[in-house]
Scaffold this motif. Structure first.
Motif, PDB file in Angstrom:
ATOM      1  N   GLY A  73      -3.977  -2.386 -11.910  1.00 28.97           N
ATOM      2  CA  GLY A  73      -3.176  -1.592 -10.990  1.00 28.97           C
ATOM      3  C   GLY A  73      -2.248  -2.503 -10.227  1.00 28.97           C
ATOM      4  N   VAL A  74      -1.634  -1.966  -9.178  1.00 31.20           N
ATOM      5  CA  VAL A  74      -0.637  -2.730  -8.436  1.00 31.20           C
ATOM      6  C   VAL A  74      -1.231  -3.404  -7.205  1.00 31.20           C
ATOM      7  CG1 VAL A  74       1.566  -2.622  -7.231  1.00 31.20           C
ATOM      8  CG2 VAL A  74       1.166  -1.159  -9.212  1.00 31.20           C
ATOM      9  N   GLY A 148      10.575   1.660   1.227  1.00 34.02           N
ATOM     10  CA  GLY A 148      10.107   0.830   0.127  1.00 34.02           C
ATOM     11  C   GLY A 148      10.765   1.243  -1.169  1.00 34.02           C
ATOM     12  N   LEU A 149      11.715   0.427  -1.643  1.00 34.60           N
ATOM     13  CA  LEU A 149      12.472   0.762  -2.845  1.00 34.60           C
ATOM     14  C   LEU A 149      12.169  -0.231  -3.959  1.00 34.60           C
ATOM     15  CD1 LEU A 149      15.742   1.757  -1.014  1.00 34.60           C
ATOM     16  CD2 LEU A 149      14.371   3.281  -2.462  1.00 34.60           C
ATOM     17  N   THR A 203       5.596   1.205   0.255  1.00 37.32           N
ATOM     18  CA  THR A 203       5.485  -0.214   0.558  1.00 37.32           C
ATOM     19  C   THR A 203       4.038  -0.664   0.347  1.00 37.32           C
ATOM     20  OG1 THR A 203       4.868   0.049   2.879  1.00 37.32           O
ATOM     21  CG2 THR A 203       7.217   0.109   2.359  1.00 37.32           C
ATOM     22  N   PRO A 204       3.811  -1.936   0.118  1.00 38.55           N
ATOM     23  CA  PRO A 204       2.432  -2.440   0.128  1.00 38.55           C
ATOM     24  C   PRO A 204       1.896  -2.438   1.548  1.00 38.55           C
ATOM     25  CG  PRO A 204       3.972  -4.259  -0.081  1.00 38.55           C
ATOM     26  CD  PRO A 204       4.794  -3.003  -0.169  1.00 38.55           C
ATOM     27  N   ALA A 231       1.068   5.733  -1.126  1.00 36.92           N
ATOM     28  CA  ALA A 231       1.086   4.268  -1.263  1.00 36.92           C
ATOM     29  C   ALA A 231      -0.247   3.677  -0.839  1.00 36.92           C
ATOM     30  CB  ALA A 231       2.232   3.686  -0.442  1.00 36.92           C
ATOM     31  N   ARG A 232      -0.415   3.465   0.454  1.00 34.39           N
ATOM     32  CA  ARG A 232      -1.649   2.898   0.990  1.00 34.39           C
ATOM     33  C   ARG A 232      -1.935   3.503   2.349  1.00 34.39           C
ATOM     34  NH1 ARG A 232      -2.925   1.537  -3.271  1.00 34.39           N
ATOM     35  NH2 ARG A 232      -3.622  -0.488  -4.076  1.00 34.39           N
ATOM     36  N   GLY A 233      -3.216   3.784   2.598  1.00 33.45           N
ATOM     37  CA  GLY A 233      -3.618   4.213   3.920  1.00 33.45           C
ATOM     38  C   GLY A 233      -3.403   3.094   4.913  1.00 33.45           C
ATOM     39  N   GLY A 234      -2.987   3.454   6.122  1.00 30.21           N
ATOM     40  CA  GLY A 234      -2.762   2.447   7.151  1.00 30.21           C
ATOM     41  C   GLY A 234      -1.305   2.155   7.406  1.00 30.21           C
ATOM     42  N   ILE A 235      -0.419   2.529   6.475  1.00 30.34           N
ATOM     43  CA  ILE A 235       1.007   2.348   6.721  1.00 30.34           C
ATOM     44  C   ILE A 235       1.464   3.298   7.821  1.00 30.34           C
ATOM     45  CG2 ILE A 235       3.307   2.525   5.693  1.00 30.34           C
ATOM     46  CD1 ILE A 235       1.984   1.794   2.992  1.00 30.34           C
ATOM     47  N   ILE A 236       0.905   4.495   7.812  1.00 29.33           N
ATOM     48  CA  ILE A 236       1.176   5.487   8.854  1.00 29.33           C
ATOM     49  C   ILE A 236      -0.082   5.640   9.700  1.00 29.33           C
ATOM     50  CG2 ILE A 236       1.735   7.906   9.310  1.00 29.33           C
ATOM     51  CD1 ILE A 236       3.310   7.869   6.652  1.00 29.33           C
TER      52      ILE A 236
END
Length: 323
Positions: A73-74, A148-149, A203-204, A231-236
């Protein structure tokens, strides 16, 4: 013989390059605790994981023969990269395999959010024919803000354009020339939160992006914003988002990720009427699981054989010339 341990569920089809290799022995043992993994890791040259296994410093210390950790995965936030670097362990991921899959899930969440599909479905199957409570909005002529592009963000932007949306985006690594060719107007985070109708994050999760959308951003956000996070929890900031939903600043949100997974049974996302949630399904398609497993398996076997490889997140000094 090289010994490879697979500690998370990974596609057997994707692992075939490893399982068919004459110089590789593969063991697939999933659901291990940290202590259990520490107790068996010593003889293995490589460890393959998805997101479930947390590859800690203690695990790497016990894995005295580890040369490479492969992430199917990424995201690599479940791997202690500093520990890997200090021990000369190469970490590789598969950044391309789930791009389309995650993009499509993002768009599915956006459509579900715009038209209240899960809520309407729940009422209909419960025997209630309610056509008045679920007035939606069109995507056409709306502004989509993309934070995030990279690969996934750009694919989302392409599909948004096909729906007649105007796309604005933020990414420190995308040039204005490249953005113009993609039909994306570059903007700051502040400009996006103040002007967009929909916002999606790609975004990461890093120290810089942790809670990049929190109280101060919600205070100046365009009223009626709809937010998607695959994407990922915690960005927001989750607590601030709930407050913004209750205050009507945010019209709705669709999240595939949580700060802590799985979330607690009393997590406010799970019962809020303006939330749509899924259990981290962004990369969960047959095609994506096969692709990421194929990609990472190829790189792992190349590293074990001391052949040229790619997609290194960390790199051993002794193999630096091979990247």
């Amino acid at each position: 013989m090289f010994k490879v341990l697979v500690s998370d569920p990974i596609s057997d089809f994707g692992l075939q390059q490893l399982t068919r290799a004459e110089d590789v022995e593969v063991a697939k043992i999933t659901g291990l605790s940290e202590e259990e993994l520490i107790s068996i890791i010593r003889p293995y040259d490589a460890l393959l994981v998805r997101s479930q296994t947390k590859v800690t410093r203690r695990i790497m210390k016990a894995g005295v023969h580890l040369k490479v950790i492969g992430r199917a995965g990424v995201g690599v936030d479940n791997i202690d990269l500093d520990a890997a670097t200090s021990r000369g362990i190469i970490v590789v991921n598969a950044p391309d395999g789930n791009t389309v899959t995650t993009c499509e899930h993002t768009f599915a969440m956006m459509m579900a959010l715009a038209r209240h599909i899960p809520q309407a479905h729940a009422k209909t199957v419960a025997g209630l024919w309610d056509r008045k409570s679920f007035l939606g909005v069109e995507l056409r002529n709306k502004i989509l803000g993309v934070l995030g592009l990279g690969r996934i963000g750009i694919e989302v932007a392409k599909r948004a354009a096909a729906f007649g949306m105007t796309v604005i985006g933020c990414d420190p690594f995308l040039s204005e020339e490249r953005a113009n060719k993609l039909g994306i107007k570059l903007a700051t985070v502040d400009e996006i939160i103040q002007t967009a109708d929909f916002m999606t994050v790609h975004t990461p999760l890093t120290n810089e992006t942790h809670h990049m959308i929190a109280g101060p951003q919600f205070d100046v956000m365009k009223r009626g914003m709809r937010i998607i996070n695959c994407a990922r929890g915690g960005i927001i900031d989750e607590a601030s988002l709930i407050e913004a939903l209750d205050e009507g600043i945010v019209a709705g949100a669709a999240f595939d990720v949580f700060e802590c997974e799985p979330p607690a049974p009393d997590h406010p996302f799970l019962r809020h009427p303006k939330m749509i949630v899924t259990p981290h399904l962004g990369a969960s398609t047959l095609e994506a699981q096969e692709n990421v497993a194929l990609d990472v398996s190829e790189q792992v076997i190349r590293i074990l054989r001391n052949e040229p490889f790619k997609n290194a997140v960390t790199i051993s000094v002794r193999n630096k010339s091979m990247s």
